[in-house]
Design an enzyme around this catalytic site. Sequence first.
Site, PDB file in Angstrom:
ATOM      1  N   CYS A  43       0.674  -1.061   0.090  1.00 52.88           N
ATOM      2  CA  CYS A  43       0.031   0.068   0.050  1.00 52.88           C
ATOM      3  C   CYS A  43       0.903   1.304   0.091  1.00 52.88           C
ATOM      4  CB  CYS A  43      -0.833  -0.054   1.143  1.00 52.88           C
ATOM      5  SG  CYS A  43      -1.818   1.482   1.421  1.00 52.88           S
ATOM      6  N   CYS A  48      -1.206   1.521  -3.335  1.00 53.39           N
ATOM      7  CA  CYS A  48      -2.412   2.617  -3.025  1.00 53.39           C
ATOM      8  C   CYS A  48      -1.841   4.228  -2.908  1.00 53.39           C
ATOM      9  CB  CYS A  48      -3.159   2.322  -1.823  1.00 53.39           C
ATOM     10  SG  CYS A  48      -3.460   0.733  -1.400  1.00 53.39           S
ATOM     11  N   LYS A  51       0.193   5.340  -6.076  1.00 53.54           N
ATOM     12  CA  LYS A  51      -0.770   5.569  -7.258  1.00 53.54           C
ATOM     13  C   LYS A  51      -1.595   6.418  -7.164  1.00 53.54           C
ATOM     14  CE  LYS A  51      -4.384   4.043  -6.413  1.00 53.54           C
ATOM     15  NZ  LYS A  51      -4.871   2.772  -6.345  1.00 53.54           N
ATOM     16  N   TYR A 179      -8.607  -3.632 -11.680  1.00 56.11           N
ATOM     17  CA  TYR A 179      -8.174  -2.353 -10.888  1.00 56.11           C
ATOM     18  C   TYR A 179      -6.769  -1.621 -11.556  1.00 56.11           C
ATOM     19  CZ  TYR A 179     -11.135  -3.180  -6.717  1.00 56.11           C
ATOM     20  OH  TYR A 179     -12.144  -3.754  -5.825  1.00 56.11           O
ATOM     21  N   GLU A 183      -6.511   1.647 -13.659  1.00 51.53           N
ATOM     22  CA  GLU A 183      -6.028   2.914 -12.802  1.00 51.53           C
ATOM     23  C   GLU A 183      -4.855   3.238 -13.499  1.00 51.53           C
ATOM     24  OE1 GLU A 183      -7.667   2.115  -8.420  1.00 51.53           O
ATOM     25  OE2 GLU A 183      -5.467   1.589  -8.791  1.00 51.53           O
ATOM     26  N   HIS A 437     -27.449  20.690  -2.448  1.00 53.48           N
ATOM     27  CA  HIS A 437     -27.374  21.190  -3.704  1.00 53.48           C
ATOM     28  C   HIS A 437     -26.485  22.336  -4.119  1.00 53.48           C
ATOM     29  CE1 HIS A 437     -29.374  21.976  -7.555  1.00 53.48           C
ATOM     30  NE2 HIS A 437     -29.510  23.216  -7.310  1.00 53.48           N
ATOM     31  N   GLU A 442     -26.300  14.569  -4.968  1.00 51.52           N
ATOM     32  CA  GLU A 442     -27.635  14.840  -4.693  1.00 51.52           C
ATOM     33  C   GLU A 442     -28.288  13.856  -5.546  1.00 51.52           C
ATOM     34  OE1 GLU A 442     -29.665  18.181  -5.907  1.00 51.52           O
ATOM     35  OE2 GLU A 442     -27.729  19.125  -6.696  1.00 51.52           O
TER      36      GLU A 442
HETATM   37  P1  NDP Z   1      -7.184  -8.053 -10.839  1.00 50.71           P
HETATM   38  O1  NDP Z   1      -7.756  -9.374 -10.264  1.00 50.71           O
HETATM   39  O2  NDP Z   1      -8.512  -6.697 -10.369  1.00 50.71           O
HETATM   40  O3  NDP Z   1      -7.281  -8.237 -12.485  1.00 50.71           O
HETATM   41  C1  NDP Z   1      -6.467  -8.840 -13.029  1.00 50.71           C
HETATM   42  C2  NDP Z   1      -6.934  -9.053 -14.744  1.00 50.71           C
HETATM   43  O4  NDP Z   1      -5.754  -9.607 -15.466  1.00 50.71           O
HETATM   44  C3  NDP Z   1      -8.326  -9.194 -14.866  1.00 50.71           C
HETATM   45  O5  NDP Z   1      -8.768  -8.287 -15.885  1.00 50.71           O
HETATM   46  C4  NDP Z   1      -7.976 -10.569 -15.411  1.00 50.71           C
HETATM   47  O6  NDP Z   1      -8.939 -10.917 -16.525  1.00 50.71           O
HETATM   48  C5  NDP Z   1      -6.674 -10.449 -16.293  1.00 50.71           C
HETATM   49  N1  NDP Z   1      -5.875 -11.763 -16.354  1.00 50.71           N
HETATM   50  C6  NDP Z   1      -5.638 -12.592 -15.589  1.00 50.71           C
HETATM   51  N2  NDP Z   1      -4.935 -13.671 -15.991  1.00 50.71           N
HETATM   52  C7  NDP Z   1      -4.635 -13.369 -17.110  1.00 50.71           C
HETATM   53  C8  NDP Z   1      -3.937 -14.027 -18.288  1.00 50.71           C
HETATM   54  N3  NDP Z   1      -3.266 -15.043 -18.080  1.00 50.71           N
HETATM   55  N4  NDP Z   1      -3.939 -13.231 -19.395  1.00 50.71           N
HETATM   56  C9  NDP Z   1      -4.541 -12.230 -19.643  1.00 50.71           C
HETATM   57  N5  NDP Z   1      -5.288 -11.707 -18.704  1.00 50.71           N
HETATM   58  C10 NDP Z   1      -5.203 -12.301 -17.370  1.00 50.71           C
HETATM   59  O7  NDP Z   1      -5.969  -7.565 -10.413  1.00 50.71           O
HETATM   60  P2  NDP Z   1      -5.062  -6.424 -10.386  1.00 50.71           P
HETATM   61  O8  NDP Z   1      -3.795  -6.921 -10.498  1.00 50.71           O
HETATM   62  O9  NDP Z   1      -5.588  -5.224 -11.102  1.00 50.71           O
HETATM   63  O10 NDP Z   1      -5.387  -6.064  -8.744  1.00 50.71           O
HETATM   64  C11 NDP Z   1      -5.058  -6.930  -7.630  1.00 50.71           C
HETATM   65  C12 NDP Z   1      -5.918  -6.857  -6.505  1.00 50.71           C
HETATM   66  O11 NDP Z   1      -5.480  -5.675  -5.945  1.00 50.71           O
HETATM   67  C13 NDP Z   1      -7.410  -6.236  -6.762  1.00 50.71           C
HETATM   68  O12 NDP Z   1      -8.265  -7.168  -7.229  1.00 50.71           O
HETATM   69  C14 NDP Z   1      -7.728  -5.491  -5.877  1.00 50.71           C
HETATM   70  O13 NDP Z   1      -8.203  -6.484  -4.787  1.00 50.71           O
HETATM   71  C15 NDP Z   1      -6.499  -4.979  -5.238  1.00 50.71           C
HETATM   72  N6  NDP Z   1      -6.396  -3.640  -5.643  1.00 50.71           N
HETATM   73  C16 NDP Z   1      -7.264  -2.494  -5.114  1.00 50.71           C
HETATM   74  C17 NDP Z   1      -7.070  -1.386  -5.745  1.00 50.71           C
HETATM   75  C18 NDP Z   1      -8.017  -0.172  -4.912  1.00 50.71           C
HETATM   76  O14 NDP Z   1      -8.753  -0.529  -4.011  1.00 50.71           O
HETATM   77  N7  NDP Z   1      -8.149   0.844  -5.920  1.00 50.71           N
HETATM   78  C19 NDP Z   1      -6.105  -0.833  -6.572  1.00 50.71           C
HETATM   79  C20 NDP Z   1      -5.302  -1.714  -7.131  1.00 50.71           C
HETATM   80  C21 NDP Z   1      -5.246  -3.075  -6.811  1.00 50.71           C
HETATM   81  P3  NDP Z   1     -10.369 -11.865 -16.028  1.00 50.71           P
HETATM   82  O15 NDP Z   1     -11.233 -10.876 -15.492  1.00 50.71           O
HETATM   83  O16 NDP Z   1     -10.866 -12.429 -17.342  1.00 50.71           O
HETATM   84  O17 NDP Z   1     -10.025 -12.903 -15.100  1.00 50.71           O
END
Ligand code: NDP
Length: 460
Positions: A43, A48, A51, A179, A183, A437, A442
Amino acid sequence: MADYDYDLFVLGAGSGGVRAARVAAVAGAKVAVAEEHRVGGTCVIRGCVPKKFMVYASEYSKHFDTARGYGWEIGDTRFDWPTFLMAKDKEIARLSGIYVRNLQNAGAELFHGKAVLKDRHTVGIEGERTVTAKKILIATGGRPWMPKELEGVEHAITSNEAFHLAELPKRIVIAGGGYIALEFAGIFKGLGVDTTVVHRGPNVLRGFDDDIRAHIAEEMEQAGIRILLGCQHTKLEKTATGIVNHFDTGHSCESDVVMFATGREPYTEGLGLEAAGVELAANGAVKVDEFSRSNVDNIWAVGDVTDRINLTPVAIREGESFARTEFHGTPMTFDHEMVASAVFTQPQIGSVGLSEADARHRYGKVDIYLSKFRPMKETFYGGQQRALIKLVVECGTERILGCHVVAPDAGEIIQMAAIALKMGVTKPQWDSTCAVHPTLAEELVTMREKYAPPALGQVA
Ligand code: NDP
């Protein structure tokens, strides 16, 4: 009874580990924490916090355009990446220092080095000594995951490196639709980088409400981000001018940087968990019960390493619950229901509770309230960004099951909405709240008409 060097040994000084260590130490426990990187964890050091600074930096390009529409004369603007990096690193160092001081002030001892379990009570700290502890907490978090079998994947970076790029690329391709991918797409686009998102699925952000998913993809494309759906890398090829991205659609494109944001994996490898007999799930996560206790009765785990809900505040609450249960004599569990989250896309997404699809699946009939509009700040100067606000309401009880917002500051809005949803608010109670408002939020308390999606062939 055996004598141990410590009452509690914590592996990992991230959000969950630090909170647990501090709360336990305050209760008088003898606590040690080992961290192999920098104190603060994902984080603070590579997630976080940096970022969000990058999001702030990148938002200025839109702010400048908006300002012109509001009558400001703004000459040429230029973003200097090294200046930003220096300021960001200074602030991260300051925050990491606060974490160290908080641990020390609570009376916890900090080891800089990797800790490896030798057995269920013994921990070896690299470059240091071997110690024993009555209770052990695994709070080592997660790490970015990339498809290792992909040809040329060694040319790609993850979010870890994105925070330290020597120079800002002119062109970036980001793989993933979660995510982190979205982002960073907003960040790089805002900083002037030609940005392409490549996602294997039919739409981004799996797990979120479908209207939110479609809307954010439209807004990102409207902002100039290219989103290739149903598309995956087959190869990365380094050339004299960049990296050629080859896709399974038969297309290819060149970029300066390729970033994989294809998920994260729990960090359990090489920690000696087998030696201690700790059971892992298929994806490597530590299996725990509602009290975050593993199958070994003196070993617990909190945060991303358990792969429950991978969010900082969740790790903190899990760590706190563990320490209060074990060291303050007040048994506590953390309730993983109705946890709100924000995605710092541009515009942001704020979401709490169930998506429409999940609510229909779980409760059958639901009513939908939905509003999609250009906020007044945009209409004034001809800006095109649109907000979307959606409520999912259980028929009969009128309980609000989900609240979803795509709008600037949606993260701030959803924090407040989450209080009401957690308390079980009904739609009539929600509507009895008088609007503030003129605000964007709102709209949340003024939606009276149930939403019916346009029939096929009709324009939305
Ligand atoms: P996510 O799990 O959110 O997303 C991973 C993405 O990668 C998905 O779109 C997935 O597709 C894709 N993917 C997975 N495997 C493959 C593959 N072999 N080839 C191509 N695409 C693939 O992970 P992130 O890394 O973005 O983030 C991890 C976690 O960290 C989040 O889930 C969240 O919990 C946390 N986080 C929170 C944030 C916040 O609160 N603002 C900010 C950043 C991270 P598919 O959907 O098809 O599986």
